[in-house]
Design a protein around this motif. Structure first.
Motif, PDB file in Angstrom:
ATOM      1  N   SER A  48       4.293 -15.719  35.741  1.00 30.60           N
ATOM      2  CA  SER A  48       4.685 -14.890  34.876  1.00 30.60           C
ATOM      3  C   SER A  48       6.310 -14.467  34.972  1.00 30.60           C
ATOM      4  O   SER A  48       6.720 -13.993  35.790  1.00 30.60           O
ATOM      5  CB  SER A  48       3.689 -13.411  34.768  1.00 30.60           C
ATOM      6  OG  SER A  48       4.343 -12.645  33.870  1.00 30.60           O
ATOM      7  N   GLU A  85      -0.317 -20.395  31.656  1.00 29.52           N
ATOM      8  CA  GLU A  85      -1.213 -19.796  32.462  1.00 29.52           C
ATOM      9  C   GLU A  85      -2.603 -20.185  31.850  1.00 29.52           C
ATOM     10  O   GLU A  85      -3.734 -20.626  32.654  1.00 29.52           O
ATOM     11  CB  GLU A  85      -1.275 -18.122  32.299  1.00 29.52           C
ATOM     12  CG  GLU A  85       0.036 -17.596  32.969  1.00 29.52           C
ATOM     13  CD  GLU A  85      -0.064 -15.976  32.628  1.00 29.52           C
ATOM     14  OE1 GLU A  85       0.569 -15.379  33.236  1.00 29.52           O
ATOM     15  OE2 GLU A  85      -0.555 -15.408  31.631  1.00 29.52           O
ATOM     16  N   SER A 133      -0.339 -11.700  36.276  1.00 26.01           N
ATOM     17  CA  SER A 133       0.761 -11.388  35.000  1.00 26.01           C
ATOM     18  C   SER A 133       1.284 -10.194  34.676  1.00 26.01           C
ATOM     19  O   SER A 133       0.519  -9.160  34.840  1.00 26.01           O
ATOM     20  CB  SER A 133       0.158 -12.296  33.937  1.00 26.01           C
ATOM     21  OG  SER A 133       0.727 -12.414  32.854  1.00 26.01           O
ATOM     22  N   ILE A 182      -5.414 -15.019  37.550  1.00 26.15           N
ATOM     23  CA  ILE A 182      -4.055 -15.188  36.703  1.00 26.15           C
ATOM     24  C   ILE A 182      -3.392 -13.766  36.933  1.00 26.15           C
ATOM     25  O   ILE A 182      -3.777 -12.895  36.493  1.00 26.15           O
ATOM     26  CB  ILE A 182      -3.980 -15.445  35.486  1.00 26.15           C
ATOM     27  CG1 ILE A 182      -4.707 -16.849  35.106  1.00 26.15           C
ATOM     28  CG2 ILE A 182      -2.646 -15.554  34.824  1.00 26.15           C
ATOM     29  CD1 ILE A 182      -4.139 -18.049  35.572  1.00 26.15           C
ATOM     30  N   THR A 189       4.676 -18.194  29.067  1.00 26.40           N
ATOM     31  CA  THR A 189       3.955 -17.900  30.106  1.00 26.40           C
ATOM     32  C   THR A 189       2.471 -18.076  29.956  1.00 26.40           C
ATOM     33  O   THR A 189       1.895 -18.764  30.859  1.00 26.40           O
ATOM     34  CB  THR A 189       4.177 -16.217  30.520  1.00 26.40           C
ATOM     35  OG1 THR A 189       5.417 -16.238  31.235  1.00 26.40           O
ATOM     36  CG2 THR A 189       3.250 -16.053  31.643  1.00 26.40           C
TER      37      THR A 189
END
Length: 293
Positions: free
Chosen positions: A242, A268, A281, A279, A264
């Motif tokens: 991120s 992802e 972020s 993930i 991003t």
């Protein structure tokens, strides 16, 4: 007769969460003055709670809370100061967020993780140094040098190990590998075995995007080929890309980290399609959709 509820360990909660969800979103909550994209924004109880609830309401199932920046060239913070930054805020959040949301501490300090675990304030240790840092702390009335794998084992916490070449102070000076992907997998395999030998019950692997890596290295580590190879270790894979520097190199017009949120998300979702389970972020997908309407 109603049976009393059994306390479920952080490791078991983490395992159940991974088994019950195809994809898990881990929301970043930095309690720091100097993190690369949001330093100083959430370092009070009510600012942290507001952001935590925004992340949760947008789909985060884990809050990853950090009290020390590990951005390139950052200096190490002493463990006492790190603990003072996060303790009151985590204690406050613990009583305000839904019980099904797991709390992860983003820390390499056994001093910090032990004190938080003693009060049942965390479920997961996210350890960027993968148990390579030891500190002399009191365990069972005896002082001894321990690492975060010891703490995860002692309190039955979930554990995330990450690859980093060097330290935050020097990792981006001249990253160099014979074969980045193979080196990362060998490192994670070694640290996985080390942690399991100490009794850690549930472990997730993070290839460490941006931690001692060139742009080309990062692209390799988020490729379908690499994620497929890493899957051979048969552990859930976490990807944290991120807003990172390499995205700014690929898209020079995205100068400020927060402007990289859309791109991003593209990377992802690619990683999810390749097999990544978690993930990590700064923003959740629905927040991007809301902000672009």
């Amino acid at each position: 007769m109603v049976k009393p509820k059994m306390n479920i360990s952080g490791a078991k909660k983490f395992e159940n969460l991974c088994n019950e969800n195809k994809t898990i979103w881990m929301g970043i909550l930095n309690i720091t003055p100097d993190s690369f994209s949001d330093g100083g924004k959430f370092n009070s109880k009510y600012l942290a709670l507001k952001r935590a609830l925004e992340l949760i309401n947008s789909g985060a199932l884990i809050l990853d809370i950090g009290g020390v920046s590990t951005k390139p060239y950052s200096e190490k913070l002493n463990s006492h100061s790190e603990f003072e930054r996060v303790y009151e805020i985590i204690k406050f959040l613990k009583n305000k967020i839904p019980q099904n949301i797991l709390i992860s501490i983003d820390s390499s300090s056994p001093y910090v993780t032990d004190l938080l675990a003693k009060e049942n304030l965390i479920d997961i240790i996210n350890d960027q140094f993968s148990a390579r840092i030891e500190e002399n702390i009191k365990i069972k009335n005896e002082f001894m040098f321990v690492n975060n794998a010891h703490i995860a084992s002692e309190y039955q916490l979930g554990y995330i190990i990450m690859h980093m070449q060097g330290t935050p102070e020097n990792m981006q000076l001249k990253p160099s590998y014979e074969n980045c992907g193979n080196d990362v997998i060998l490192f994670l395999k070694d640290r996985l075995q080390f942690a399991e030998n100490l009794g850690v019950k549930y472990i997730v692997l993070d290839p460490g995007i941006g931690f001692g890596k060139t742009v080309e290295n990062n692209l390799e580590l988020i490729s379908a080929e690499f994620i497929n190879k890493l899957s051979s270790l048969k552990r859930p894979i976490l990807i944290g890309l991120s807003r990172k520097w390499f995205l700014g190199q690929l898209y020079p017009e995205l100068i400020e980290p927060h402007t990289r949120d859309k791109v991003t998300k593209q990377y992802e979702f690619n990683c999810i399609s390749y097999g990544a389970k978690i993930i990590r972020s700064h923003v959740m997908p629905s927040e991007i959709e809301l902000n672009t309407r």
